[in-house]
Scaffold this motif. Structure first.
Motif, mmCIF file in Angstrom:
data_model
loop_
_atom_site.group_PDB
_atom_site.id
_atom_site.type_symbol
_atom_site.label_atom_id
_atom_site.label_comp_id
_atom_site.label_asym_id
_atom_site.label_seq_id
_atom_site.Cartn_x
_atom_site.Cartn_y
_atom_site.Cartn_z
ATOM 1 N N ARG A 1 0.831 -1.211 0.000
ATOM 2 C CA ARG A 1 0.000 0.000 0.000
ATOM 3 C C ARG A 1 0.858 1.251 0.000
ATOM 4 N NH1 ARG A 1 -4.636 -1.948 4.363
ATOM 5 N NH2 ARG A 1 -5.847 -3.226 2.902
ATOM 6 N N LYS B 1 2.142 1.757 -3.473
ATOM 7 C CA LYS B 1 1.122 2.310 -4.371
ATOM 8 C C LYS B 1 0.851 3.774 -4.041
ATOM 9 C CE LYS B 1 -1.380 -1.889 -5.634
ATOM 10 N NZ LYS B 1 -2.670 -2.599 -5.592
ATOM 11 N N LYS C 1 3.732 5.758 -5.308
ATOM 12 C CA LYS C 1 3.718 5.799 -6.776
ATOM 13 C C LYS C 1 2.699 6.821 -7.286
ATOM 14 C CE LYS C 1 2.461 2.905 -10.753
ATOM 15 N NZ LYS C 1 2.061 1.530 -11.178
ATOM 16 N N TYR C 2 1.446 6.634 -6.868
ATOM 17 C CA TYR C 2 0.403 7.508 -7.401
ATOM 18 C C TYR C 2 0.461 8.901 -6.776
ATOM 19 C CZ TYR C 2 -1.438 3.309 -9.537
ATOM 20 O OH TYR C 2 -1.576 2.175 -10.298
#
Length: 523
Positions: A463, A466, A469-470
């Motif tokens: 998590r 992610k 990353k985003y």
């Protein structure tokens, strides 16, 4: 006149913002999107392989918790009608609850092949306090007699000319039975043992008792010079189900736990084509990570002489963890008819049944409990069954990225393939049917201790990856937009200031023509 928010943009260092935003996007794409997943996968590969010294190896050698093992027996309440050709009325008794412990012993590693060999043991501990209401195991029951039916029905399929021989042996061993049922204390059949009398001087009895003495039958053990005992679980408790050779996953993590050999064999010799005899999949105590849900999960089940694949059904959830649910079916009709799971390549069982005669030499068929998803014609031959997917489906909930089954319950039912046998007086009037003996539920849902390990050691890391990353990509894109707007507004502001200065100069010249004359004169 500029608006307040425009003043903020004008004061920004848009070049710095553009550079930082570009850097954030690069971090999101390259580090969080590309490098971090590789780092996580590399760490998982190192942790999940079952080489000596890893935590996974310790858990693979000895499952660190007990599994639920529940037995349900089908009591026949109308045996006289059954012997006359009627439908059996079945009364389910259960659960009779055991804790099951799984471990591996006599382990031999081969570092060059990246394999390990081991004996796989299942050990059961009876926990009567967790039985169904009022059940103790001392219940007086009437159930299909597993040993009697196995002996007579097997000979009837394979060597019918020896029926008189085997009937004499059965009469001696079981003291002249009058029907196909065991009637007595349930715990004797399940655990303590039913006595087999070998004191007769009949050749047929002595021949069969000599076979029992070979040690090939885990359910039978000698108790004195003239007697053996037969039990469905007691005599085999804690014994090995066979010797396995499996890959450890160091060279290729997708091979983690894959069985290569069973009892020294690279393929089974039960079915009628090589494909069905293939030894593949894991032993069910470990699964490789990184599989796509469409690939399913394959388990090698030596008691059935075959590998079986659990297929994806639906998304699911367990203890707050998003999982995928897989189910396993015993139906062989999906392979076409005939297929290599059909007896002699010709006799195919009805839908939802797996005929084990080619594997164990006894006309036993495995199905889901209560004939769930079995041909309705099979269900119509008995009374008292109520198929229910919530209670009777074989399912596994996987956290697939790690190959981790967080909840799994295997459910199967053993059924005798009953046919009338003219040569045996108490079997000549029986109807042809699949007569249920018992069903078993075996599995576990991971406790909070192990789900928290999964959540905080892996899922949280994924998590964060992610989110990084985003977050970096979105933040970088927003930064680029802000930087571009700021640059545009600052450029516009500079142009406006230049135009303003020029206009002011022109205005001064218009108001003071002497200034212009002086400039001309000086030129």
């Amino acid at each position: 006149m500029m608006l307040p928010f425009q003043n903020s943009f004008v004061r920004m260092n848009y070049v710095k913002i553009l550079l930082m935003s570009t850097g954030a996007i690069a971090v999101g794409v390259v580090f969080a999107g590309f490098l971090m997943p590789k780092i996580i996968r590399m760490a998982m590969k190192m942790q999940l392989r079952v080489t000596p010294g890893t935590m996974t190896r310790d858990m693979y050698e000895k499952v660190p918790f007990a599994l639920d093992f529940s037995v349900y027996i089908f009591n026949v309440t109308n045996k006289d009608e059954v012997l006359a050709g009627g439908k059996p009325i079945l009364q389910e008794l259960g659960p009779y609850y055991f804790e099951e412990f799984k471990d591996k012993v006599e382990i031999v590693d081969d570092n060059e092949e990246d394999t390990m060999e081991y004996d796989y043991r299942n050990t059961y501990q009876y926990k009567p306090e967790r039985n169904g209401p009022g059940l103790t195991g001392n219940e007086f029951v009437t159930v299909a007699h597993p040993l009697l039916l196995a002996m007579i029905l097997s000979i009837n399929v394979d060597r019918p000319e020896l029926l008189a021989f085997i009937q004499t042996a059965v009469n001696g061993l079981l003291r002249n039975p009058q029907d196909i049922f065991f009637t007595g204390r349930l715990w004797d059949l399940l655990y303590d043992g039913v006595v087999l009398d070998c004191s007769s001087e009949d050749f047929e009895v002595n021949a069969v008792c000599s076979e029992f003495d070979s040690g090939d039958y885990a359910e039978i053990r000698r108790i004195n010079e003239t007697a053996f005992s037969f039990s469905m679980f007691g005599n085999s408790n804690g014994s090995s189900i066979g010797r396995f050779k499996a890959l450890r996953g160091k060279k290729n993590i997708r091979d983690l736990g894959r069985v290569l050999e069973y009892n020294g064999l690279i393929e089974m010799d039960a079915w009628y084509e090589d494909e069905c005899n293939e030894i593949t999949g894991t032993d069910g105590t470990i699964f490789p990570p990184f599989y796509e849900k469409e690939e399913g999960f394959t388990i090698f089940i030596p008691q059935m002489c075959r590998a079986m694949t659990a297929e994806y059904q639906r998304p699911s959830k367990y203890a707050g963890i998003k999982t995928n649910q897989f189910t396993l079916s015993f139906d062989v009709t999906k392979y076409g008819s005939p297929n290599c799971y059909c007896r002699d390549g010709e006799f195919c069982p009805p839908e939802g049944l797996l005929d084990l005669y080619p594997c164990v030499g006894t006309p036993i068929a495995i199905s889901a409990p209560h004939f769930y998803k079995v041909d309705p014609a099979v269900l119509e031959k008995v009374i008292g069954l109520n198929p229910d997917p919530e209670k009777h489906e074989f399912f596994m909930n996987f956290y697939q990225f790690a190959g981790a089954p967080v909840e799994a319950y295997g459910r199967l039912q053993a059924n005798f393939e009953i046919v009338p046998v003219e040569e045996v007086p108490y079997m000549k009037d029986l109807q042809s049917m699949y007569l249920p003996l018992m069903w078993i539920e075996n599995g576990v849902g991971l406790s909070k201790k192990y789900t928290n390990m999964l959540k905080y050691q892996l899922i949280m890391g994924l998590r964060i990856q992610k989110l990084m990353k985003y977050g970096c990509i979105i933040g970088g894109v927003v930064g680029l937009i802000i930087g571009a707007v700021a640059g545009f507004l600052q450029s516009e502001n500079e142009s406006n200031e230049t135009r303003s200065i020029s206009a002011k100069s022109d205005a001064v010249l218009v108001e003071n023509p002497n200034v212009q004359s002086i400039e001309v004169a000086s030129n």
